[in-house]
Design an enzyme around this catalytic site. Structure first.
Site, PDB file in Angstrom:
ATOM      1  N   SER A   9      70.757  21.878  10.535  1.00 48.17           N
ATOM      2  CA  SER A   9      70.519  22.985   9.615  1.00 48.17           C
ATOM      3  C   SER A   9      69.888  24.154  10.365  1.00 48.17           C
ATOM      4  CB  SER A   9      69.585  22.542   8.485  1.00 48.17           C
ATOM      5  OG  SER A   9      69.126  23.696   7.799  1.00 48.17           O
ATOM      6  N   HIS A  34      75.179  23.423   9.478  1.00 43.64           N
ATOM      7  CA  HIS A  34      74.764  23.516   8.076  1.00 43.64           C
ATOM      8  C   HIS A  34      74.002  24.816   7.864  1.00 43.64           C
ATOM      9  CE1 HIS A  34      73.727  21.638   4.178  1.00 43.64           C
ATOM     10  NE2 HIS A  34      72.523  22.169   4.333  1.00 43.64           N
ATOM     11  N   ASP A  36      72.014  27.094   5.148  1.00 40.60           N
ATOM     12  CA  ASP A  36      71.327  27.060   3.857  1.00 40.60           C
ATOM     13  C   ASP A  36      71.150  28.463   3.301  1.00 40.60           C
ATOM     14  OD1 ASP A  36      70.608  24.226   3.414  1.00 40.60           O
ATOM     15  OD2 ASP A  36      69.602  24.450   5.340  1.00 40.60           O
ATOM     16  N   MET A  38      69.713  30.723   0.421  1.00 39.95           N
ATOM     17  CA  MET A  38      68.685  30.671  -0.632  1.00 39.95           C
ATOM     18  C   MET A  38      68.416  32.072  -1.179  1.00 39.95           C
ATOM     19  SD  MET A  38      65.974  28.242   1.322  1.00 39.95           S
ATOM     20  CE  MET A  38      66.405  26.603   1.900  1.00 39.95           C
ATOM     21  N   HIS A  67      75.734  25.630   2.343  1.00 40.45           N
ATOM     22  CA  HIS A  67      75.041  25.028   1.202  1.00 40.45           C
ATOM     23  C   HIS A  67      74.426  26.154   0.376  1.00 40.45           C
ATOM     24  CE1 HIS A  67      71.332  22.379  -0.084  1.00 40.45           C
ATOM     25  NE2 HIS A  67      72.044  22.802  -1.113  1.00 40.45           N
ATOM     26  N   MET A  69      72.319  27.683  -2.382  1.00 37.72           N
ATOM     27  CA  MET A  69      71.211  27.471  -3.326  1.00 37.72           C
ATOM     28  C   MET A  69      70.963  28.814  -3.994  1.00 37.72           C
ATOM     29  SD  MET A  69      68.943  25.054  -0.816  1.00 37.72           S
ATOM     30  CE  MET A  69      69.861  25.565   0.625  1.00 37.72           C
ATOM     31  N   MET A 138      70.635  15.620  -2.184  1.00 40.90           N
ATOM     32  CA  MET A 138      69.376  16.200  -1.707  1.00 40.90           C
ATOM     33  C   MET A 138      68.306  15.107  -1.700  1.00 40.90           C
ATOM     34  SD  MET A 138      69.985  19.316  -0.925  1.00 40.90           S
ATOM     35  CE  MET A 138      68.299  19.529  -0.340  1.00 40.90           C
ATOM     36  N   ASP A 176      70.722  15.415   2.782  1.00 37.97           N
ATOM     37  CA  ASP A 176      70.055  16.625   3.280  1.00 37.97           C
ATOM     38  C   ASP A 176      68.591  16.634   2.843  1.00 37.97           C
ATOM     39  OD1 ASP A 176      69.354  19.191   4.071  1.00 37.97           O
ATOM     40  OD2 ASP A 176      70.672  20.207   2.635  1.00 37.97           O
TER      41      ASP A 176
END
Ligand code: DX5
Ligand code: ZN
Length: 218
Positions: A9, A34, A36, A38, A67, A69, A138, A176
């Site tokens: 990540s 990966h 992330d 957000m 991913h 979020m 998660m 994850d």
């Protein structure tokens, strides 16, 4: 040969030299990157957006595992596909029509993933398995790297492994959050085949040793 894939990540990388970090983990044997995303709304933290995904794309041949979020996610799916995402995963709670979101990702020519928070039951994706290429469990509450692994999620991983087998679909099962040399073997034993790891890779002195160790091949 091991079928376990490791997806470091980027959240735990050195943000002052991201291109270099991505090249380093690829050379160290990472399988996927990966990323992330957000928004400070769906989760209590803000990371980066499609501009950064696009900027990193020429630096790597690894599949980009995005991913999301963010809520809503639908208005940004095309932007992440165009930026170079290969897999786009989202949480069922990010919008009212998970089925439609997965259809949209597939129509963009990308692989579609569903992410289950620790409190989200497996039933929330039972009727979309035919549109799902990846399930992400998660094992922390999303928003931050470096949290402790929630072992309550191991049973969920095992349940999902059975659901995937019964479905007959080819679906990757990813975990994850808090994945370390200590917790990775439990994830693999429960049926996970893709491990996301931020701190356990980027916080290690030797990326190749960390990746091989997580894969179980050290
Ligand atoms: C958490 C993110 C994770 C995080 C993992 O919201 O989805 O991908 O970066 O970090 P570690 O491996 O440090 O728990
Ligand atoms: Zn993640």
């Amino acid at each position: 040969m091991s079928a376990i894939r490791i997806a470091p990540s980027l959240l735990a990388a050195d943000f002052t030299r991201l291109g270099e970090e991505v090249r380093a983990i690829e050379a160290a044997g990472a399988d996927w990157l990966h990323l992330d995303i957000m928004d400070g709304h769906f989760v209590p933290n803000i990371s980066f957006g499609p501009g950064l995904v696009k900027a990193l794309r020429p630096h790597s041949r690894m599949p980009f595992d995005v991913h999301l979020m963010i809520a809503p996610a639908d208005p940004y799916l095309a932007a992440f596909a165009e930026a170079g995402a290969d897999i786009i995963s989202l949480h069922p709670e990010a919008g009212p029509h998970l089925h439609r979101s997965l259809q949209t990702i597939r129509a963009l020519g990308r692989k579609a993933g569903v992410v289950l928070n620790p409190a989200t039951p497996v039933e929330s994706l039972a009727h979309v398995l035919d549109l799902t290429d990846l399930i992400l469990v998660m094992s922390v509450n999303p928003g931050f790297g470096g949290q402790s692994f929630l072992s309550s999620q191991l049973e969920k991983i095992a349940t999902l492994r059975r659901m995937i087998t019964q479905s007959g679909h080819e679906i990757a099962l990813q975990v994850d959050g808090g994945v370390t040399l200590k917790t990775a073997p439990d994830c693999i034993a429960a049926g996970a085949d893709v491990l996301v790891a931020g701190t356990a890779v980027f916080g290690a002195p030797d990326y190749a040793a960390a990746i091989a160790g997580l894969r179980g091949g050290a």
